[in-house]
Design an enzyme around this catalytic site. Structure first.
Site, PDB file in Angstrom:
ATOM      1  N   SER A 101     -32.361  -3.702 -28.675  1.00 45.12           N
ATOM      2  CA  SER A 101     -32.318  -2.824 -29.855  1.00 45.12           C
ATOM      3  C   SER A 101     -31.068  -3.198 -30.645  1.00 45.12           C
ATOM      4  O   SER A 101     -30.147  -3.817 -30.088  1.00 45.12           O
ATOM      5  CB  SER A 101     -32.216  -1.365 -29.390  1.00 45.12           C
ATOM      6  OG  SER A 101     -31.845  -0.508 -30.450  1.00 45.12           O
TER       7      SER A 101
ATOM      8  N   TYR B 236     -28.346   5.137 -23.925  1.00 46.31           N
ATOM      9  CA  TYR B 236     -29.302   4.225 -24.565  1.00 46.31           C
ATOM     10  C   TYR B 236     -28.602   2.926 -24.980  1.00 46.31           C
ATOM     11  O   TYR B 236     -29.077   1.830 -24.684  1.00 46.31           O
ATOM     12  CB  TYR B 236     -29.935   4.913 -25.782  1.00 46.31           C
ATOM     13  CG  TYR B 236     -31.021   4.106 -26.458  1.00 46.31           C
ATOM     14  CD1 TYR B 236     -32.262   3.954 -25.853  1.00 46.31           C
ATOM     15  CD2 TYR B 236     -30.824   3.495 -27.698  1.00 46.31           C
ATOM     16  CE1 TYR B 236     -33.275   3.215 -26.463  1.00 46.31           C
ATOM     17  CE2 TYR B 236     -31.822   2.765 -28.324  1.00 46.31           C
ATOM     18  CZ  TYR B 236     -33.045   2.627 -27.698  1.00 46.31           C
ATOM     19  OH  TYR B 236     -34.046   1.899 -28.297  1.00 46.31           O
TER      20      TYR B 236
HETATM   21  N1  LIG Z   1     -38.758   2.708 -32.473  1.00 50.56           N
HETATM   22  C1  LIG Z   1     -37.560   2.205 -32.692  1.00 50.56           C
HETATM   23  O1  LIG Z   1     -36.926   2.477 -33.718  1.00 50.56           O
HETATM   24  C2  LIG Z   1     -36.943   1.266 -31.693  1.00 50.56           C
HETATM   25  C3  LIG Z   1     -35.815   0.546 -32.081  1.00 50.56           C
HETATM   26  C4  LIG Z   1     -35.233  -0.324 -31.165  1.00 50.56           C
HETATM   27  C5  LIG Z   1     -35.773  -0.482 -29.904  1.00 50.56           C
HETATM   28  N2  LIG Z   1     -36.869   0.250 -29.563  1.00 50.56           N
HETATM   29  C6  LIG Z   1     -37.387   0.054 -28.208  1.00 50.56           C
HETATM   30  O2  LIG Z   1     -38.735  -0.308 -28.282  1.00 50.56           O
HETATM   31  C7  LIG Z   1     -39.418   0.120 -27.118  1.00 50.56           C
HETATM   32  C8  LIG Z   1     -40.647   0.905 -27.528  1.00 50.56           C
HETATM   33  O3  LIG Z   1     -40.222   2.045 -28.222  1.00 50.56           O
HETATM   34  P1  LIG Z   1     -41.186   2.898 -29.180  1.00 50.56           P
HETATM   35  O4  LIG Z   1     -40.371   3.267 -30.363  1.00 50.56           O
HETATM   36  O5  LIG Z   1     -42.460   2.207 -29.350  1.00 50.56           O
HETATM   37  O6  LIG Z   1     -41.341   4.212 -28.298  1.00 50.56           O
HETATM   38  P2  LIG Z   1     -42.618   5.029 -27.801  1.00 50.56           P
HETATM   39  O7  LIG Z   1     -42.071   6.274 -27.207  1.00 50.56           O
HETATM   40  O8  LIG Z   1     -43.642   5.116 -28.859  1.00 50.56           O
HETATM   41  O9  LIG Z   1     -43.179   4.080 -26.663  1.00 50.56           O
HETATM   42  C9  LIG Z   1     -42.515   3.898 -25.458  1.00 50.56           C
HETATM   43  C10 LIG Z   1     -43.535   3.527 -24.436  1.00 50.56           C
HETATM   44  O10 LIG Z   1     -42.882   3.340 -23.181  1.00 50.56           O
HETATM   45  C11 LIG Z   1     -43.612   4.032 -22.187  1.00 50.56           C
HETATM   46  N3  LIG Z   1     -42.783   4.392 -21.064  1.00 50.56           N
HETATM   47  C12 LIG Z   1     -41.649   5.119 -21.058  1.00 50.56           C
HETATM   48  N4  LIG Z   1     -41.210   5.261 -19.795  1.00 50.56           N
HETATM   49  C13 LIG Z   1     -42.082   4.590 -18.989  1.00 50.56           C
HETATM   50  C14 LIG Z   1     -42.172   4.369 -17.598  1.00 50.56           C
HETATM   51  N5  LIG Z   1     -41.285   4.868 -16.751  1.00 50.56           N
HETATM   52  N6  LIG Z   1     -43.208   3.635 -17.137  1.00 50.56           N
HETATM   53  C15 LIG Z   1     -44.127   3.133 -17.976  1.00 50.56           C
HETATM   54  N7  LIG Z   1     -44.098   3.310 -19.308  1.00 50.56           N
HETATM   55  C16 LIG Z   1     -43.084   4.037 -19.799  1.00 50.56           C
HETATM   56  C17 LIG Z   1     -44.155   5.248 -22.910  1.00 50.56           C
HETATM   57  O11 LIG Z   1     -45.214   5.822 -22.200  1.00 50.56           O
HETATM   58  C18 LIG Z   1     -44.581   4.626 -24.236  1.00 50.56           C
HETATM   59  O12 LIG Z   1     -45.839   4.027 -24.135  1.00 50.56           O
HETATM   60  C19 LIG Z   1     -38.411   0.909 -26.303  1.00 50.56           C
HETATM   61  O13 LIG Z   1     -37.858   0.083 -25.307  1.00 50.56           O
HETATM   62  C20 LIG Z   1     -37.361   1.283 -27.324  1.00 50.56           C
HETATM   63  O14 LIG Z   1     -36.104   1.499 -26.763  1.00 50.56           O
HETATM   64  C21 LIG Z   1     -37.472   1.107 -30.424  1.00 50.56           C
END
Ligand SMILES: NC(=O)c1ccc[n+]([C@@H]2O[C@H](COP(=O)([O-])OP(=O)(O)OC[C@H]3O[C@@H](n4cnc5c(N)ncnc54)[C@H](O)[C@@H]3O)[C@@H](O)[C@H]2O)c1
Length: 252
Positions: free
Chosen positions: A143, A156
């Protein structure tokens, strides 16, 4: 089209947000995709979306913070699709938005279990499968929070910096075996994860957007295109790279 034709991919946490977009894009470009997560209904929806355009996908319910579940997942995916070529370690949570002096040990441990240990477990058990093919590609999800500091989300930030370093370290370790390891570093993308932050601070996005030179947040596909490139053979000379996808946020 067909940028990952014939390949088999696992995308962790692909029942929503970025993971969902990545799973759909990899399937659209010809990969057989293991959709994984903890919400069976949404998992079935993603599989249905992929099958609707003639793609190949199957859903597995997995908690990636548990090593035995990661082992079982990889074994079953290889049994079902015959091999493993691509691992996208996407699953993650934001955890509590507190400063360091307010962090509870249990929350810290939970964040590291889900955001970091999952990468360890999935990587550890994918490597033997990649060795059988003589190649493989891992795309981790760090991230912008893994690159720069901020006054928010202490655990985080720590977990995402860890994922970036695991990416560099593993890239060097496995490069001689033709196994590439890269990560994406997204800025803010509107997903359920970001919407969850609004519960604590309804003005979170109003303040955040001011720091984006491009003036808008990302879409899940903006990150999925980066994952597709790194996962595919187009990225054959790219390893240990942190691909920043952030509308200029960290360029300032
Ligand atoms: N959305 C953003 O702005 C952003 C920015 C930077 C990084 N990220 C990273 O991208 C990734 C996806 O984030 P997102 O925004 O799509 O979030 P989201 O909440 O939509 O999706 C996260 C997914 O991870 C799954 N998950 C969480 N814990 C789990 C576990 N213990 N076992 C299996 N699955 C699990 C959830 O069920 C979900 O499907 C994450 O790692 C997040 O840190 C997101």
């Amino acid at each position: 089209m067909n940028r990952v034709e014939g390949k088999v991919a696992i995308v962790t946490g692909s029942t929503s947000g970025l993971g969902r977009a990545e799973a759909v894009m990899l399937a659209r470009e010809g990969a057989k995709v293991a959709v994984t997560g903890r919400n069976d209904e949404r998992g079935a929806e993603v599989v249905e979306e992929i099958r609707a355009f003639g793609g190949v996908a199957e859903y597995w319910r997995v908690d990636v913070s548990k090593e035995e579940e990661c082992i079982k997942l990889i074994k079953e995916v290889v049994e079902k699709f015959g091999k493993l070529d691509i691992l996208v370690n996407n699953a993650g949570i934001t955890g509590p938005d507190v400063p360091t002096d307010k962090v509870e040990e249990a929350d810290w441990d939970n964040m590291f279990n889900i955001n970091v240990k999952s990468v360890l477990f999935m990587t550890k058990h994918a490597i033997p499968e990649f060795r059988k093919n003589g190649k493989g590609s891992i795309v981790n999800t760090s991230s912008v929070s893994g690159l720069i500091g901020d006054r928010e989300l202490t655990p985080y930030h720590a977990t995402k910096a860890c994922v970036k370093m695991m990416t560099q370290k593993d890239a060097i370790e496995y490069a001689p075996e033709n196994i590439r390891v890269n990560c994406v570093c997204p800025g803010t993308v509107m997903t359920p994860l970001v919407k969850g932050l609004l519960a604590d601070d309804p003005h979170y996005l109003d303040n955040d957007i001011k720091r984006y030179p491009c003036g808008y947040f990302g879409e899940p596909d903006d990150v999925a295109y980066g994952v597709l490139f790194l996962a595919s053979d187009e990225g054959r000379f790219v390893t240990g790279h942190a691909l920043v996808i952030d509308g200029g946020y960290t360029a300032q």
